[in-house]
Write an enzyme that holds these catalytic residues in place. Structure first.
Site, PDB file in Angstrom:
ATOM      1  N   LEU A  41       0.832  -1.209   0.000  1.00 31.31           N
ATOM      2  CA  LEU A  41       0.000   0.000   0.000  1.00 31.31           C
ATOM      3  C   LEU A  41       0.863   1.254   0.000  1.00 31.31           C
ATOM      4  O   LEU A  41       2.013   1.239   0.447  1.00 31.31           O
ATOM      5  CB  LEU A  41      -0.962   0.010   1.188  1.00 31.31           C
ATOM      6  CG  LEU A  41      -0.423   0.046   2.634  1.00 31.31           C
ATOM      7  CD1 LEU A  41       0.088   1.402   3.050  1.00 31.31           C
ATOM      8  CD2 LEU A  41      -1.501  -0.400   3.587  1.00 31.31           C
ATOM      9  N   LYS A  81       9.225  -7.545  -1.976  1.00 28.49           N
ATOM     10  CA  LYS A  81       8.903  -6.218  -1.433  1.00 28.49           C
ATOM     11  C   LYS A  81      10.066  -5.235  -1.674  1.00 28.49           C
ATOM     12  O   LYS A  81       9.866  -4.113  -2.149  1.00 28.49           O
ATOM     13  CB  LYS A  81       8.600  -6.355   0.069  1.00 28.49           C
ATOM     14  CG  LYS A  81       8.424  -5.045   0.800  1.00 28.49           C
ATOM     15  CD  LYS A  81       7.209  -4.267   0.329  1.00 28.49           C
ATOM     16  CE  LYS A  81       7.200  -2.871   0.911  1.00 28.49           C
ATOM     17  NZ  LYS A  81       6.154  -2.027   0.363  1.00 28.49           N
ATOM     18  N   CYS A 106       9.440   4.611   3.691  1.00 25.08           N
ATOM     19  CA  CYS A 106       9.739   3.335   3.023  1.00 25.08           C
ATOM     20  C   CYS A 106      10.865   3.397   2.002  1.00 25.08           C
ATOM     21  O   CYS A 106      11.863   2.689   2.151  1.00 25.08           O
ATOM     22  CB  CYS A 106       8.477   2.790   2.373  1.00 25.08           C
ATOM     23  SG  CYS A 106       7.255   2.300   3.592  1.00 25.08           S
ATOM     24  N   ARG A 154       7.921  11.829   7.474  1.00 21.73           N
ATOM     25  CA  ARG A 154       9.172  11.088   7.615  1.00 21.73           C
ATOM     26  C   ARG A 154       9.992  11.175   6.314  1.00 21.73           C
ATOM     27  O   ARG A 154       9.485  10.870   5.259  1.00 21.73           O
ATOM     28  CB  ARG A 154       8.888   9.629   8.007  1.00 21.73           C
ATOM     29  CG  ARG A 154       8.345   9.504   9.413  1.00 21.73           C
ATOM     30  CD  ARG A 154       8.040   8.065   9.790  1.00 21.73           C
ATOM     31  NE  ARG A 154       6.815   7.563   9.186  1.00 21.73           N
ATOM     32  CZ  ARG A 154       6.295   6.360   9.469  1.00 21.73           C
ATOM     33  NH1 ARG A 154       6.897   5.553  10.308  1.00 21.73           N
ATOM     34  NH2 ARG A 154       5.177   5.967   8.901  1.00 21.73           N
TER      35      ARG A 154
HETATM   36  P1  NAD Z   1       4.387   2.847  12.035  1.00 27.96           P
HETATM   37  O1  NAD Z   1       5.621   3.304  12.713  1.00 27.96           O
HETATM   38  O2  NAD Z   1       3.425   3.843  11.462  1.00 27.96           O
HETATM   39  O3  NAD Z   1       3.533   1.912  13.023  1.00 27.96           O
HETATM   40  C1  NAD Z   1       4.076   0.898  13.805  1.00 27.96           C
HETATM   41  C2  NAD Z   1       3.195   0.730  15.045  1.00 27.96           C
HETATM   42  O4  NAD Z   1       3.649  -0.420  15.776  1.00 27.96           O
HETATM   43  C3  NAD Z   1       3.251   1.903  16.016  1.00 27.96           C
HETATM   44  O5  NAD Z   1       1.942   2.348  16.303  1.00 27.96           O
HETATM   45  C4  NAD Z   1       3.915   1.311  17.277  1.00 27.96           C
HETATM   46  O6  NAD Z   1       3.464   1.895  18.489  1.00 27.96           O
HETATM   47  C5  NAD Z   1       3.510  -0.141  17.164  1.00 27.96           C
HETATM   48  N1  NAD Z   1       4.352  -1.083  17.909  1.00 27.96           N
HETATM   49  C6  NAD Z   1       5.694  -1.121  18.052  1.00 27.96           C
HETATM   50  N2  NAD Z   1       6.072  -2.177  18.811  1.00 27.96           N
HETATM   51  C7  NAD Z   1       4.937  -2.840  19.157  1.00 27.96           C
HETATM   52  C8  NAD Z   1       4.655  -4.015  19.916  1.00 27.96           C
HETATM   53  N3  NAD Z   1       5.625  -4.736  20.486  1.00 27.96           N
HETATM   54  N4  NAD Z   1       3.371  -4.385  20.066  1.00 27.96           N
HETATM   55  C9  NAD Z   1       2.371  -3.666  19.497  1.00 27.96           C
HETATM   56  N5  NAD Z   1       2.570  -2.556  18.763  1.00 27.96           N
HETATM   57  C10 NAD Z   1       3.842  -2.140  18.585  1.00 27.96           C
HETATM   58  O7  NAD Z   1       4.882   1.830  10.898  1.00 27.96           O
HETATM   59  P2  NAD Z   1       4.227   1.604   9.448  1.00 27.96           P
HETATM   60  O8  NAD Z   1       4.506   2.755   8.561  1.00 27.96           O
HETATM   61  O9  NAD Z   1       2.819   1.124   9.644  1.00 27.96           O
HETATM   62  O10 NAD Z   1       5.126   0.384   8.927  1.00 27.96           O
HETATM   63  C11 NAD Z   1       5.009  -0.918   9.472  1.00 27.96           C
HETATM   64  C12 NAD Z   1       5.809  -1.868   8.587  1.00 27.96           C
HETATM   65  O11 NAD Z   1       5.216  -1.931   7.278  1.00 27.96           O
HETATM   66  C13 NAD Z   1       7.253  -1.455   8.357  1.00 27.96           C
HETATM   67  O12 NAD Z   1       8.051  -2.599   8.251  1.00 27.96           O
HETATM   68  C14 NAD Z   1       7.199  -0.741   7.018  1.00 27.96           C
HETATM   69  O13 NAD Z   1       8.447  -0.778   6.333  1.00 27.96           O
HETATM   70  C15 NAD Z   1       6.157  -1.550   6.289  1.00 27.96           C
HETATM   71  N6  NAD Z   1       5.428  -0.841   5.236  1.00 27.96           N
HETATM   72  C16 NAD Z   1       5.085   0.458   5.404  1.00 27.96           C
HETATM   73  C17 NAD Z   1       4.357   1.119   4.404  1.00 27.96           C
HETATM   74  C18 NAD Z   1       3.981   2.567   4.548  1.00 27.96           C
HETATM   75  O14 NAD Z   1       3.568   3.158   3.548  1.00 27.96           O
HETATM   76  N7  NAD Z   1       4.089   3.167   5.723  1.00 27.96           N
HETATM   77  C19 NAD Z   1       3.989   0.424   3.241  1.00 27.96           C
HETATM   78  C20 NAD Z   1       4.323  -0.922   3.121  1.00 27.96           C
HETATM   79  C21 NAD Z   1       5.047  -1.548   4.131  1.00 27.96           C
END
Ligand code: NAD
Length: 386
Positions: free
Chosen positions: A158, A209, A265, A332
């Site tokens: 996404l 990915k 990302c 970010r």
């Molecule tokens: P984010 O930082 O927005 O959210 C991560 C969440 O995880 C936070 O709310 C944090 O409080 C929570 N968290 C951390 N440790 C935890 C634990 N032990 N238990 C429960 N919750 C916990 O991250 P994101 O942007 O959603 O990205 C998540 C993953 O997906 C990453 O690996 C990222 O590379 C990948 N990703 C992100 C996107 C994007 O567009 N942001 C797209 C594809 C993939």
């Protein structure tokens, strides 16, 4: 199915809400109590189009509930998605602290679970992480992967800004599986999504990915190089991109020349793939250039501005657009951060506008002036950077 999603960020929350819309019962887990409280009140803690409405709907219907209690969420879940952050460390590696901690928390919940369940890594992790890092931690539950529980790696593609729509209407669903039973369990979750499903190994899914994001980032750096040439020649780069993009082998998207890519990302994923290739004895020449073109591109706007005002001291410059791209409040790695720093270093006064990202940018640049009206930002400004 009963689903637990660990981490309610830009990926976890649209995924959780999306699964609830598809009729699953979802528990969203986060360590951030404020986020959990907001979600349970039907409030969306991030800005994403369509998400506040859907969240309110599924929370009211009782299809989605947030909690800080990983153990009880995992105990009752047929499928558990790990969607915590994997940020970059100083050397460019991914920092696995969050995913390791979340895996430990999940393992505690697995001890309480009676019967089979499948754990799915949705966070972006470099190849072999699921097998070599996540599974050994999950097995601290005393259960055996492939025997007592299933494991999948299901990368998320996404885009922020259109996260919910992308999640609900993906181009493809990639399922990396430890074994057939694990893959079958995850495929069932997606059974009414209208997208081709690709089943593969855990490490191929992890690499798909990184290869996808790195190729998209490379497209952006490529068109930025062409765009810089266009400026010298008085050619509109968007026309060039339109002409190039009409070739179906190339396609028009990600050919918008601008201030370079940012976000949580692309910069991190390209760097992580570079580091991973080096660690595996490969030379990532194209990807090194993708990053270095992007670094230079961020402040090209200020260079162009200086062609009009060689001395920026005392000039008021409006900066319109602060998030790393439209449709999100996420700043970010936004090029706007570096652009504002460069303007300040050159002695300019900055008036900044963004429809959604002002509060986030205030944490990075508290020293500049903000306005919630773009016309006001431009009023009495010597120049505007978009
Ligand atoms: P984010 O930082 O927005 O959210 C991560 C969440 O995880 C936070 O709310 C944090 O409080 C929570 N968290 C951390 N440790 C935890 C634990 N032990 N238990 C429960 N919750 C916990 O991250 P994101 O942007 O959603 O990205 C998540 C993953 O997906 C990453 O690996 C990222 O590379 C990948 N990703 C992100 C996107 C994007 O567009 N942001 C797209 C594809 C993939």
């Amino acid at each position: 199915m009963n689903i637990a999603v660990i981490g309610t960020g830009y990926v976890g929350l649209p995924a959780g809400a999306g699964f609830a819309k598809h009729g699953h019962d979802v528990k969203c887990v986060d360590i951030d109590e404020e986020k959990v409280e907001k979600i349970n009140n039907g409030e969306c803690p991030i800005y994403e189009e369509g998400l506040p409405q859907l969240l309110e709907e599924v929370v009211t219907e009782g299809k989605l509930e947030a909690t800080t209690d990983t153990v009880s969420a995992v105990k009752n879940a047929d499928i558990v998605f790990l969607a915590v952050g994997t940020p970059m460390d100083k050397e460019g590696n991914i920092n696995l602290d969050y995913i390791e901690q979340a895996s430990k928390d999940v393992a505690e919940g697995m001890k309480e679970r009676e019967g089979y369940q499948t754990i799915v890594v949705k966070s972006t992790v470099v190849p072999t992480t699921t097998e070599e890092k996540v599974i050994p931690i999950l097995e601290q539950s005393g259960k055996e992967a492939g025997e007592d529980f299933g494991v999948c790696m299901n990368p998320e593609f996404l885009r922020e800004g259109t996260a919910l729509d992308d999640f609900l209407n993906p181009d493809r669903i990639v399922i990396g599986e430890l074994d057939e039973k694990s893959g079958e369990a995850l495929e069932e979750v997606y059974s009414d999504f209208e997208a081709p499903i690709m089943r593969t190994s855990l490490k191929a899914a992890e690499l798909i990915k990184y290869a996808s994001n790195s190729l998209l980032a490379t497209k952006i750096s490529f068109i930025n190089e062409i765009g810089n040439l266009c400026k010298e020649l008085g050619i509109d780069v968007y026309e060039v991109a339109d002409g190039v993009g009409m070739d179906h082998r190339i396609e028009r998207s990600f050919l918008d020349s601008g201030a370079g890519f940012g976000g949580s990302c692309f910069p991190k994923d390209v760097r992580a793939l570079i580091k991973f290739m080096e660690d595996n004895g490969e030379e990532p020449r194209i990807l090194e250039d993708t990053i270095s073109v992007n670094e230079d591109q961020k402040t090209k706007l200020v260079e162009q501005l200086k062609q009009h005002y060689p001395d920026l001291s005392g000039k008021t410059i409006a900066v319109l657009g602060l998030s790393f791209k439209p449709g999100t409040d996420d700043i970010r790695q936004s090029p706007a951060i570096d652009i504002i720093s460069e303007l300040k270093e050159n002695g300019a006064e900055v008036k900044a506008y963004d429809p959604k990202a002002i509060e986030n940018m205030k944490e990075k640049h508290p020293e500049i002036e903000y306005t919630s009206d773009y016309q006001e930002a431009l009023e009495n400004a010597d120049a505007g950077l978009i």
